[in-house]
Each structure stands twice: as C-alpha cells, then as structure tokens.
Design a protein around this motif. Sequence first.
Motif, short mmCIF file in Angstrom:
data_model
loop_
_atom_site.label_atom_id
_atom_site.label_comp_id
_atom_site.label_asym_id
_atom_site.label_seq_id
_atom_site.Cartn_x
_atom_site.Cartn_y
_atom_site.Cartn_z
N SER A 244 0.65 -1.00 0.14
CA SER A 244 0.09 0.05 0.06
C SER A 244 0.82 1.25 -0.04
CB SER A 244 -0.78 0.28 1.23
OG SER A 244 -0.17 0.09 2.49
N ILE A 245 2.18 1.06 0.38
CA ILE A 245 3.23 2.28 0.12
C ILE A 245 3.30 2.79 -1.04
CG2 ILE A 245 4.01 1.76 2.55
CD1 ILE A 245 6.46 0.87 1.14
N VAL A 246 3.34 1.85 -2.12
CA VAL A 246 3.48 2.16 -3.42
C VAL A 246 2.21 2.64 -4.27
CG1 VAL A 246 4.49 1.17 -5.81
CG2 VAL A 246 5.02 0.35 -3.47
N GLY A 247 2.26 4.17 -4.05
CA GLY A 247 0.88 4.82 -5.11
C GLY A 247 -0.34 4.62 -4.34
N ALA A 248 -0.61 4.05 -3.20
CA ALA A 248 -1.94 3.74 -2.67
C ALA A 248 -1.99 4.59 -1.31
CB ALA A 248 -2.05 2.31 -2.42
N ASP A 249 -1.31 5.53 -1.04
CA ASP A 249 -1.26 6.38 0.19
C ASP A 249 -1.51 5.57 1.41
OD1 ASP A 249 -0.58 8.72 -1.35
OD2 ASP A 249 -2.85 8.79 -1.98
N GLY A 250 -1.00 4.48 1.58
CA GLY A 250 -1.35 3.73 2.83
C GLY A 250 -2.47 2.85 2.93
N VAL A 251 -3.32 3.06 1.75
CA VAL A 251 -4.72 2.32 1.87
C VAL A 251 -4.62 1.14 1.10
CG1 VAL A 251 -7.03 2.39 1.28
CG2 VAL A 251 -5.96 4.30 1.92
N ALA A 252 -4.55 -0.36 1.90
CA ALA A 252 -4.49 -1.40 1.08
C ALA A 252 -5.42 -1.75 0.18
CB ALA A 252 -4.35 -2.43 2.25
N LEU A 253 -6.71 -1.72 0.68
CA LEU A 253 -8.05 -1.96 -0.29
C LEU A 253 -8.89 -0.77 -0.14
CD1 LEU A 253 -8.25 -5.75 0.44
CD2 LEU A 253 -7.20 -4.97 -1.51
N LEU A 254 -9.59 -0.51 -1.36
CA LEU A 254 -10.49 0.42 -1.44
C LEU A 254 -11.58 -0.15 -0.81
CD1 LEU A 254 -9.81 2.14 -4.85
CD2 LEU A 254 -9.40 3.07 -2.51
N ASP A 255 -12.14 -1.40 -1.09
CA ASP A 255 -13.16 -2.08 -0.61
C ASP A 255 -13.00 -3.24 0.41
OD1 ASP A 255 -15.69 -3.10 -0.12
OD2 ASP A 255 -16.38 -3.09 -2.23
N ALA A 256 -12.97 -3.01 1.62
CA ALA A 256 -12.89 -4.23 2.69
C ALA A 256 -14.27 -4.78 3.24
CB ALA A 256 -11.84 -3.89 3.42
N GLU A 257 -15.10 -3.73 2.79
CA GLU A 257 -16.69 -4.07 3.57
C GLU A 257 -17.63 -5.13 2.78
OE1 GLU A 257 -17.07 -2.91 6.46
OE2 GLU A 257 -15.04 -1.69 6.28
N THR A 258 -17.58 -5.04 1.21
CA THR A 258 -18.36 -5.78 0.65
C THR A 258 -18.09 -7.49 0.82
OG1 THR A 258 -18.57 -4.21 -1.19
CG2 THR A 258 -19.20 -6.35 -1.62
N PRO A 259 -18.89 -8.22 1.01
CA PRO A 259 -18.86 -9.71 1.44
C PRO A 259 -17.62 -10.17 0.17
CG PRO A 259 -21.02 -9.09 1.60
CD PRO A 259 -20.50 -8.11 0.94
N TRP A 260 -16.91 -11.02 0.64
CA TRP A 260 -15.69 -11.38 -0.41
C TRP A 260 -16.22 -12.20 -1.80
CZ3 TRP A 260 -12.15 -8.27 1.02
CH2 TRP A 260 -11.90 -8.08 2.52
N GLY A 261 -15.61 -11.65 -2.61
CA GLY A 261 -16.11 -12.16 -3.94
C GLY A 261 -17.20 -11.42 -4.65
N GLN A 262 -18.00 -10.55 -3.98
CA GLN A 262 -19.17 -9.87 -4.61
C GLN A 262 -18.41 -8.86 -5.26
OE1 GLN A 262 -22.41 -9.15 -2.32
NE2 GLN A 262 -22.41 -11.07 -1.34
#
Length: 391
Positions: free
Chosen positions: A168-186
Amino acid sequence: MQNLEGLMVETGRVIQRRYLLQRLVKQGQVCAVYQGFDQVLQRVVAVKVAPAEQIPTYRASLRLTSQFSHPNIIGVYDVIPEADGLYIVQEYVDGDDFATLLQAQPSIYQIADLGRQICQALMYANTSSRKVCHGDLTPATILRDRRGSVRLSNFASPPDMAYFNAWSIVGADGVALLDAETPWGQMSENRLADDTRAVGILLYQLLSGRPQGATSVEPPTDGRLRFHRNVPPEVCDVIARTLIRQHPQNIVTPDALYSELKAIADALEPYEPVSTFKSEDVLKPHQVLPTGTGKLSSASAGVRQERSQPGLLSNYRSEPGSLAVSDAPPAAAALADPQFAQSPMTDQALPYPEAQQAPSRVNMPVLIVAGLLLFALFFVIGYFLAQMVLK
C-alpha cells in the motif's frame, strides 16, 4: 505427516474412498495443497485441505465460483467436508509458480502476455451473469502451465492483508484495499479497482530491478518504482497508471488494463516466419512481389509513435516524494519491425520455365519434299517466262 494449523494430514490417506493424497505440493498459512489421484476416473488431481474453522469461508467462495469454466481459471471438481476439515478437489496444473517465474526472468512480451491472461480471467468472472471479483490476487494464486497458459485460483477468497498492506506504500497512500466491506467475491467498482491494482503489483514484481535468482520481491521502502533498464517506457507508464491511485489516467478495470497490455504484447510478439510456398505461388515474368503489412508492423509503429510523444513518466523521475522510474531505454531490438532487403528483380534473374523453352525438333523428310516442290514450281515458272521472252 504434516501439521496444518493443528490438523494432521497424512500422505497415503484416501479421502471418501476415492482421492489418494500422494505428496505435499504447497504449505500455506491457512491451507495446504496436495497432489492426489482420483482412483475412480484415474487422473491426477490437486487436493486443497483447509481446517474446519475455515469451512464457512471456503463454502461461500465455492458457491460463487462452482460454475466457472475458463482456460485461465483452475477448475474445481469436488468438495468434501469432513469432521477434521474441508477437502477441495481441483484440476491439477503442472507448471511454474510465481517464484519460478521470477527466477526465469521472462521477456517483456511474456510479462505483458501474462498480465493479459490474468485480465481475461478477471473479465470472465466480472461478466453480468457472474459478478465475481477475485479479492486475493497474490503470487500464491498464480501458476503458468507448460503451454504458457496462466491459471488463477482462490477466487472470492478473503485477501492476504499482510501482502496488500505491504504494497500500500506504493502509490496507494497507505490504503491497502478500497473495498474491505463488501462480502468477499462480490463485485463493486472499488473491488474491481483493487483487483486491477493487484495485477499491476504482480507485473511490477516481474519488471523490477531485482537480484538474479530472486524468488520474491519486497515493496520499495520509499514507495518509488524502479524498473529494470530493458523495460520500454510504454510498459513503465502502464504499470505506473495501474499502481498509482491518484494518477490522472489511473487504470481501474481489468478491461482497460487488458486493452493496454494487449497492445504491448501484440507489438512485442516474436516474429516466427512460416513457409507457405505452393507451386501456384511461383512468380510469373514481370510479376512484382507485394509489400506485406501485418499487425506486428502496424502495432510496432503505433508503439514507436507513442514513444515520440512526451509521456507521463517524466513527471515521476525527479520530483521529490513522487514516484521514481529509473531510466529505461526502449528495447529497440524487440520493438523494431523485421526488415527484409529486396534486390531488384529482372527476367534474366528468374529461371522461369516459360523463358527457357527448348527449340522444337525439325522434320527432315517434310523439309526435303517442300524444297523439291518449291524448286519444281520455280522451274516451271522460269520455263514459261523464257518461252515468252524468246518469242
């Protein structure tokens, strides 16, 4: 005998009186993968063994992907829940894992083609009838078989957060994933963007400057990308646009990344001349050879034209705190069109059958008779002319 999160799994064990566990292929943090043998259908299979506490997670994933059938996705044959864990029987792929690909140091064309195939699998899963995202696209989910086809596993699984946090330190401003709330796979727009960026991370690892023989690539501590010097600027630009979320031309869908990688792969595809000579293809006198213009030359020309234009990479080379791309001179030899020197052709230089016809044979008896007839004719004419003059 292996210890898997407290679960004892023995090689030689037969699951459901059908699947024989032969040898351990890979030991992961959560599950292990064995090479097995289907004693009913007499074929080699892969058996993924997950502990009992992971059964709900894997069942949810398998419900979303049970109908998948794509050449870039590893197929699932059977699911066997037992008291000690879950046994997932999959297609066995004989090939190279990601660590082996890093050691092999594939060409730029091979890397672009690998990314294109990964995008094809994601696009298949993202269609309106499926609406499934991967979510855990890491080196552990990538295999390339002996025919060069890329195969993905672990669709719709919870992500390896340690991996994505590190990158996440590479071009993502420390944000690993934008969507960690939607059930996995959806599927969601942010989940698509996360999968697309995950492809960029994989490709960057293959393109980065790394020690020969390295089996893994750590994210740069300063967050600045450093490519190997033989990487063309066009490729560097595509990877930068995929990894940097704040890029004005950020690539956020597998479809868009596929289009970019396809153009690069088409331009870099090795030229393999194929002999298609046929007897009817022999040139006739004064026939001129046509000048060939295939997709390779046109695609290469497009890439060269793009090189002549100032790209976005210059914005990331010298500014403090921004992405740095090491100087990467174009791989001119790889992108150059094949040139064929053609010498002028003349009729004398071409041994055409039509130009070298053998002289016809002379019939001597006919020639003698014709000569005698002509002699007699002229003799008679001369005789009558003489009589007329003498009178």
